[in-house]
Design a protein around this motif. Sequence first.
Motif, mmCIF file in Angstrom:
data_model
loop_
_atom_site.group_PDB
_atom_site.id
_atom_site.type_symbol
_atom_site.label_atom_id
_atom_site.label_comp_id
_atom_site.label_asym_id
_atom_site.label_seq_id
_atom_site.Cartn_x
_atom_site.Cartn_y
_atom_site.Cartn_z
ATOM 1 N N GLY A 16 57.901 68.851 -20.693
ATOM 2 C CA GLY A 16 57.425 68.629 -19.124
ATOM 3 C C GLY A 16 57.141 69.493 -18.310
ATOM 4 O O GLY A 16 56.824 68.592 -16.897
ATOM 5 N N LEU A 17 57.397 70.398 -18.395
ATOM 6 C CA LEU A 17 56.024 71.355 -16.943
ATOM 7 C C LEU A 17 54.545 70.848 -16.995
ATOM 8 O O LEU A 17 54.064 71.468 -16.431
ATOM 9 N N SER A 18 53.656 70.638 -18.338
ATOM 10 C CA SER A 18 52.765 70.690 -19.025
ATOM 11 C C SER A 18 52.613 69.339 -18.828
ATOM 12 O O SER A 18 51.088 68.913 -17.526
ATOM 13 N N ARG A 19 53.096 67.823 -18.324
ATOM 14 C CA ARG A 19 53.015 66.903 -17.940
ATOM 15 C C ARG A 19 52.296 67.035 -16.543
ATOM 16 O O ARG A 19 51.953 66.201 -16.205
ATOM 17 N N GLU A 20 54.073 67.893 -15.701
ATOM 18 C CA GLU A 20 53.886 67.500 -13.890
ATOM 19 C C GLU A 20 52.100 68.518 -13.544
ATOM 20 O O GLU A 20 51.426 68.243 -12.756
ATOM 21 N N LEU A 21 52.143 69.462 -14.262
ATOM 22 C CA LEU A 21 50.759 70.228 -14.252
ATOM 23 C C LEU A 21 49.368 69.362 -14.869
ATOM 24 O O LEU A 21 48.676 68.774 -13.410
ATOM 25 N N PHE A 22 49.164 68.456 -16.037
ATOM 26 C CA PHE A 22 48.328 67.408 -16.211
ATOM 27 C C PHE A 22 48.460 65.826 -15.419
ATOM 28 O O PHE A 22 47.143 65.329 -15.517
ATOM 29 N N SER A 23 49.344 65.654 -14.650
ATOM 30 C CA SER A 23 49.357 64.491 -13.792
ATOM 31 C C SER A 23 48.514 64.714 -12.577
ATOM 32 O O SER A 23 48.411 63.451 -11.967
ATOM 33 N N LYS A 24 48.905 66.249 -12.021
ATOM 34 C CA LYS A 24 48.486 66.559 -11.186
ATOM 35 C C LYS A 24 46.854 66.202 -11.052
ATOM 36 O O LYS A 24 45.793 65.704 -10.457
ATOM 37 N N PRO A 47 44.746 59.060 -21.173
ATOM 38 C CA PRO A 47 42.850 58.546 -20.846
ATOM 39 C C PRO A 47 42.009 59.462 -19.770
ATOM 40 O O PRO A 47 42.376 59.780 -18.527
ATOM 41 N N ILE A 48 40.724 59.439 -20.107
ATOM 42 C CA ILE A 48 39.817 59.605 -19.522
ATOM 43 C C ILE A 48 38.404 59.314 -20.019
ATOM 44 O O ILE A 48 37.797 59.303 -20.939
ATOM 45 N N GLY A 49 37.594 58.340 -19.718
ATOM 46 C CA GLY A 49 37.230 57.554 -20.005
ATOM 47 C C GLY A 49 37.314 56.484 -21.174
ATOM 48 O O GLY A 49 38.057 56.330 -20.693
ATOM 49 N N GLY A 50 36.406 56.400 -22.206
ATOM 50 C CA GLY A 50 36.496 56.443 -23.345
ATOM 51 C C GLY A 50 37.560 57.370 -24.637
ATOM 52 O O GLY A 50 37.190 57.186 -25.651
ATOM 53 N N SER A 51 37.966 58.732 -23.792
ATOM 54 C CA SER A 51 38.973 59.197 -24.428
ATOM 55 C C SER A 51 40.003 59.518 -23.548
ATOM 56 O O SER A 51 40.679 59.226 -23.030
ATOM 57 N N SER A 52 40.848 60.951 -24.250
ATOM 58 C CA SER A 52 42.274 61.053 -23.828
ATOM 59 C C SER A 52 42.026 62.946 -24.249
ATOM 60 O O SER A 52 41.614 63.761 -24.712
ATOM 61 N N VAL A 53 42.897 63.119 -22.711
ATOM 62 C CA VAL A 53 43.880 64.495 -23.679
ATOM 63 C C VAL A 53 44.865 64.012 -24.012
ATOM 64 O O VAL A 53 46.028 63.368 -23.266
ATOM 65 N N GLU A 54 45.366 64.899 -24.539
ATOM 66 C CA GLU A 54 47.143 64.977 -25.518
ATOM 67 C C GLU A 54 47.387 66.450 -25.629
ATOM 68 O O GLU A 54 47.662 67.190 -25.448
ATOM 69 N N LEU A 55 48.445 65.798 -24.921
ATOM 70 C CA LEU A 55 49.542 67.037 -24.777
ATOM 71 C C LEU A 55 49.903 66.847 -26.035
ATOM 72 O O LEU A 55 51.261 65.930 -26.581
ATOM 73 N N ILE A 56 50.649 67.973 -26.591
ATOM 74 C CA ILE A 56 51.804 67.561 -28.566
ATOM 75 C C ILE A 56 52.397 69.003 -27.842
ATOM 76 O O ILE A 56 52.517 69.930 -27.781
#
Length: 141
Positions: A16-24, A47-56
Amino acid sequence: MIKRIAHIAIAVKDLGLSRELFSKLLQNDFPHTEEIEQQHATVSFYPIGGSSVELIEALSPAGAGSAITTFIEKRGEGVHHICLEVDNIEQEMERLQKLGFQFTSTVPFMGGAGCRVVFMHPKSTNGVLIELSEPGNSDKG
């Protein structure tokens, strides 16, 4: 054949906290999020361009059976693995095994976004956990 970097995964204590940070940071308030029972984890893909950042994040605070909990206990939050997309996961496993690479399991299994995945053992990849991913019905990561 390795096609692209599908995603870079970041182990987090609190999704939850990490999604707040990465959403911004990534200007995306609605990442694709799902639970992956087999890996005892919840993931969010940005998604970023043709790739993604995954929070786990581990499914439960105790993280029983979760490699994510073990990772965070040993190393803290941070980059967990790099995922490489492949056309045919079995062919890639065979090719890489012939070259001396080791895997953490002998067969692929279901990962996030409907992909079949397998992890290469960090002992054979200079300490970096590498995931091979064959896309299924979704192109999220």
